[in-house]
Design a protein around this motif. Structure first.
Motif, mmCIF file in Angstrom:
data_model
loop_
_atom_site.group_PDB
_atom_site.id
_atom_site.type_symbol
_atom_site.label_atom_id
_atom_site.label_comp_id
_atom_site.label_asym_id
_atom_site.label_seq_id
_atom_site.Cartn_x
_atom_site.Cartn_y
_atom_site.Cartn_z
ATOM 1 N N SER A 54 0.860 -1.190 0.000
ATOM 2 C CA SER A 54 0.000 0.000 0.000
ATOM 3 C C SER A 54 0.892 1.235 0.000
ATOM 4 O O SER A 54 2.112 1.135 0.199
ATOM 5 C CB SER A 54 -0.882 0.034 1.259
ATOM 6 O OG SER A 54 -0.089 0.231 2.417
ATOM 7 N N CYS A 55 0.284 2.393 -0.178
ATOM 8 C CA CYS A 55 1.044 3.636 -0.029
ATOM 9 C C CYS A 55 1.439 3.825 1.425
ATOM 10 O O CYS A 55 2.525 4.324 1.710
ATOM 11 C CB CYS A 55 0.217 4.819 -0.520
ATOM 12 S SG CYS A 55 1.078 6.397 -0.402
ATOM 13 N N THR A 56 0.571 3.408 2.338
ATOM 14 C CA THR A 56 0.884 3.568 3.761
ATOM 15 C C THR A 56 2.159 2.815 4.126
ATOM 16 O O THR A 56 3.032 3.353 4.819
ATOM 17 C CB THR A 56 -0.289 3.060 4.638
ATOM 18 O OG1 THR A 56 -1.502 3.635 4.153
ATOM 19 C CG2 THR A 56 -0.094 3.428 6.090
ATOM 20 N N THR A 80 -5.255 16.141 4.892
ATOM 21 C CA THR A 80 -4.758 14.994 4.123
ATOM 22 C C THR A 80 -5.424 13.722 4.628
ATOM 23 O O THR A 80 -6.189 13.737 5.584
ATOM 24 C CB THR A 80 -3.216 14.894 4.212
ATOM 25 O OG1 THR A 80 -2.751 13.819 3.393
ATOM 26 C CG2 THR A 80 -2.741 14.650 5.636
ATOM 27 N N CYS A 81 -5.096 12.631 3.949
ATOM 28 C CA CYS A 81 -5.598 11.312 4.318
ATOM 29 C C CYS A 81 -4.993 10.887 5.665
ATOM 30 O O CYS A 81 -3.819 11.153 5.928
ATOM 31 C CB CYS A 81 -5.154 10.340 3.225
ATOM 32 S SG CYS A 81 -5.565 8.625 3.475
ATOM 33 N N ALA A 83 -3.882 8.207 6.517
ATOM 34 C CA ALA A 83 -2.719 7.327 6.290
ATOM 35 C C ALA A 83 -1.399 8.089 6.363
ATOM 36 O O ALA A 83 -0.383 7.535 6.803
ATOM 37 C CB ALA A 83 -2.849 6.631 4.944
ATOM 38 N N THR A 84 -1.385 9.358 5.928
ATOM 39 C CA THR A 84 -0.168 10.176 5.985
ATOM 40 C C THR A 84 0.335 10.225 7.431
ATOM 41 O O THR A 84 1.510 9.978 7.714
ATOM 42 C CB THR A 84 -0.457 11.624 5.502
ATOM 43 O OG1 THR A 84 -1.113 11.591 4.245
ATOM 44 C CG2 THR A 84 0.816 12.433 5.399
ATOM 45 N N VAL A 126 2.871 16.378 0.884
ATOM 46 C CA VAL A 126 1.739 15.668 0.274
ATOM 47 C C VAL A 126 1.331 16.409 -1.001
ATOM 48 O O VAL A 126 1.126 17.620 -0.972
ATOM 49 C CB VAL A 126 0.541 15.602 1.242
ATOM 50 C CG1 VAL A 126 -0.603 14.797 0.631
ATOM 51 C CG2 VAL A 126 0.944 15.007 2.589
ATOM 52 N N ASP A 152 4.413 12.268 -0.289
ATOM 53 C CA ASP A 152 3.205 11.449 -0.367
ATOM 54 C C ASP A 152 2.518 11.791 -1.680
ATOM 55 O O ASP A 152 1.812 12.790 -1.787
ATOM 56 C CB ASP A 152 2.307 11.740 0.839
ATOM 57 C CG ASP A 152 1.035 10.895 0.847
ATOM 58 O OD1 ASP A 152 0.705 10.314 -0.212
ATOM 59 O OD2 ASP A 152 0.378 10.821 1.899
ATOM 60 N N ALA A 154 0.405 9.703 -3.212
ATOM 61 C CA ALA A 154 -0.623 8.653 -3.321
ATOM 62 C C ALA A 154 -1.560 8.874 -4.505
ATOM 63 O O ALA A 154 -1.921 7.935 -5.216
ATOM 64 C CB ALA A 154 -1.426 8.566 -2.021
ATOM 65 N N THR A 155 -1.935 10.145 -4.703
ATOM 66 C CA THR A 155 -2.954 10.474 -5.702
ATOM 67 C C THR A 155 -2.354 11.077 -6.969
ATOM 68 O O THR A 155 -3.090 11.521 -7.837
ATOM 69 C CB THR A 155 -3.897 11.536 -5.127
ATOM 70 O OG1 THR A 155 -3.088 12.670 -4.774
ATOM 71 C CG2 THR A 155 -4.629 11.044 -3.898
ATOM 72 N N SER A 176 -0.066 5.307 -4.421
ATOM 73 C CA SER A 176 -1.083 4.323 -4.031
ATOM 74 C C SER A 176 -1.800 3.788 -5.268
ATOM 75 O O SER A 176 -2.044 4.536 -6.220
ATOM 76 C CB SER A 176 -2.122 4.963 -3.107
ATOM 77 O OG SER A 176 -3.195 4.065 -2.870
ATOM 78 N N LYS A 181 -7.584 5.838 -6.588
ATOM 79 C CA LYS A 181 -6.465 6.619 -7.111
ATOM 80 C C LYS A 181 -6.479 6.617 -8.643
ATOM 81 O O LYS A 181 -7.398 6.099 -9.256
ATOM 82 C CB LYS A 181 -5.154 6.088 -6.554
ATOM 83 C CG LYS A 181 -5.172 5.849 -5.045
ATOM 84 C CD LYS A 181 -5.495 7.068 -4.172
ATOM 85 C CE LYS A 181 -5.485 6.684 -2.710
ATOM 86 N NZ LYS A 181 -5.742 7.752 -1.772
HETATM 87 C C1 LIG Z 1 -5.025 7.262 -0.356
HETATM 88 C C2 LIG Z 1 -3.957 8.015 0.297
HETATM 89 C C3 LIG Z 1 -3.014 7.380 1.123
HETATM 90 C C4 LIG Z 1 -3.099 5.924 1.486
HETATM 91 O O1 LIG Z 1 -2.937 5.055 0.415
HETATM 92 P P1 LIG Z 1 -3.106 3.449 0.675
HETATM 93 O O2 LIG Z 1 -2.580 2.829 -0.571
HETATM 94 O O3 LIG Z 1 -4.568 3.230 0.895
HETATM 95 O O4 LIG Z 1 -2.303 3.096 1.869
HETATM 96 C C5 LIG Z 1 -2.007 8.155 1.673
HETATM 97 N N1 LIG Z 1 -1.917 9.467 1.432
HETATM 98 C C6 LIG Z 1 -2.806 10.130 0.650
HETATM 99 C C7 LIG Z 1 -2.633 11.591 0.407
HETATM 100 C C8 LIG Z 1 -3.860 9.416 0.069
HETATM 101 O O5 LIG Z 1 -4.754 10.073 -0.689
#
Ligand SMILES: *Cc1c(COP(=O)(O)O)cnc(C)c1O
Length: 379
Positions: A54-56, A80-81, A83-84, A126, A152, A154-155, A176, A181
């Motif tokens: 995963s991105c996490t 932000t998400c 997960a960050t 991010v 980050d 992710a997107t 991610s 995404k």
């Molecule tokens: C979706 C997202 C994540 C987490 O991604 P995962 O693959 O679900 O772990 C982290 N940071 C941002 C900014 C996100 O949008």
């Protein structure tokens, strides 16, 4: 009408590619993961790609390898998400939430500078919803204070900053492949970097800390023995996911083109409405349009939440803007009541509109007409 907020774009190619992997007998991290890593790295313009679960998990490994650990502080946006911030907590560090720029909704470099303490080790830049953070001033601050950067992204696959793709801006960058995404393989992540040693360490950490990969051991028919120099994780991607990812990379140019066409359509139509502002994109950036976020500047007949409900009643799934992390119960308990006025205002006044490659012309007109109607007349 039944219009979701987002929808992954897949067809028979993904099904065939995943089936072929299952038939091959090698389904965990193997040759397909290597292929996917090479594709993503080449696309963004980085030397290495390291696929993760995963991105996490990619963010966790990257922070650890940037020397962030117990009791350190990492500066990041609150907008932000979760997960960050979770990844920062996973290494035992604490997020220092700072304000965003009121136009781009990305880190405000001045706020980053003001937030540095003796415990600060890194900045988590991010690239929110596909728009690059303003990296030049962020890099300058990091250099002056000896701080590491983790991006980050992710997107942000396909996004650009000053002519370079996100993923090749200098710091380890995490992507991610969750279905929300730009492209997806169900779940999955990737770190891109130009640094040999960082890439090698990341590969070791994602696979139990083993010095040799499963594939190398397999190909050596048991004659190679792994050693375990450190505590690692199981953060591997499977070859089934990577096979899907390889197919998605072939579709990426078209997916991005469609996202841009849709954003352009919205931009034009929304320019006629004084109650809403389309997303701001600085000259030096190319947006990936993972999401399309508008801001209500004046409440006409209807407020933000009524607008969301009105759109839902018309079969259109929108979503309120990102919920600030400093207001979540975990951080309220940890830090007490803190306030970030710009972040809170942006969160209160923004709304995501549907954006995905297969949205039709008729659906797009219906979305914009519904929005206009609700703003003019209430529900
Ligand atoms: C979706 C997202 C994540 C987490 O991604 P995962 O693959 O679900 O772990 C982290 N940071 C941002 C900014 C996100 O949008």
């Amino acid at each position: 009408m039944d219009i979701p907020l987002a929808k992954p774009y897949t067809d028979d190619r993904e099904i065939e590619a995943v089936s072929a992997v299952i038939s091959s007998g090698w389904i965990s991290q193997g040759p397909k993961v290597m292929e996917f890593e090479a594709e993503v790295a080449e696309y963004v313009g980085a030397r290495f790609g390291i696929a993760t679960s995963s991105c996490t998990s990619a963010l966790h490994i990257s922070l650890h390898l940037q020397g962030v650990g117990q009791g350190h502080e990492v500066i990041c946006p609150s907008y932000t998400c979760m997960a960050t911030a979770n990844a920062i907590r996973h290494v035992g560090a604490f997020p220092t939430f700072v304000e965003i720029d009121p136009l781009t909704f990305n880190l405000d470099p001045d706020a980053v500078g003001r937030a540095i303490s003796s415990k600060t080790r890194a900045i988590m830049a991010v690239h929110q919803i596909g728009l690059a953070a303003h990296m030049d001033p962020i890099r300058k601050i990091a250099q002056e204070h000896g701080l590491a950067i983790v991006e980050d992204g992710a997107t942000a696959l396909g996004g650009q900053y000053k002519g370079s793709r996100i993923g090749a801006l200098g710091a380890p960058t995490c992507f991610s492949f969750h279905p929300r995404k730009v492209i997806t393989c169900g779940e999955g992540g990737m770190i891109t970097t130009d640094d040999d040693a960082f890439a090698e360490e990341a590969r070791i950490l994602r696979s139990h800390g083993a010095s040799v990969s499963d594939l190398v051991r397999h190909e050596a028919l048991g004659t190679v023995v792994a050693s375990y120099p450190e505590v690692g994780y199981n953060y591997r991607m499977t070859d089934m996911q990577a096979a899907m990812g390889v197919e998605q990379m072939k579709k990426l140019p078209w997916i991005l083109q469609r996202r841009h066409e849709i954003a352009q359509f919205y931009d034009q139509k929304l320019a006629e409405l004084e109650e809403v502002e389309p997303p701001f994109v600085p000259e030096h950036s190319v947006h990936s349009y993972q999401s399309y976020l508008i801001r209500l500047v004046a409440n006409g007949k209807i407020d933000r939440d009524e607008l969301l409900r009105g759109m839902a009643a018309r079969g259109i799934s929108c979503r309120h803007g990102i919920a600030p992390l400093h207001l979540e119960p975990y951080y309220r308990a940890l830090y007490g009541e803190t306030h970030l006025p710009v972040t809170e205002e942006v969160s209160r006044t923004t709304i995501f509109l549907p954006i995905y490659p297969t949205l039709t012309e008729a659906e797009l007109h219906y979305i914009v007409d519904s929005l206009k109607d609700l703003l003019a007349h209430g529900d």
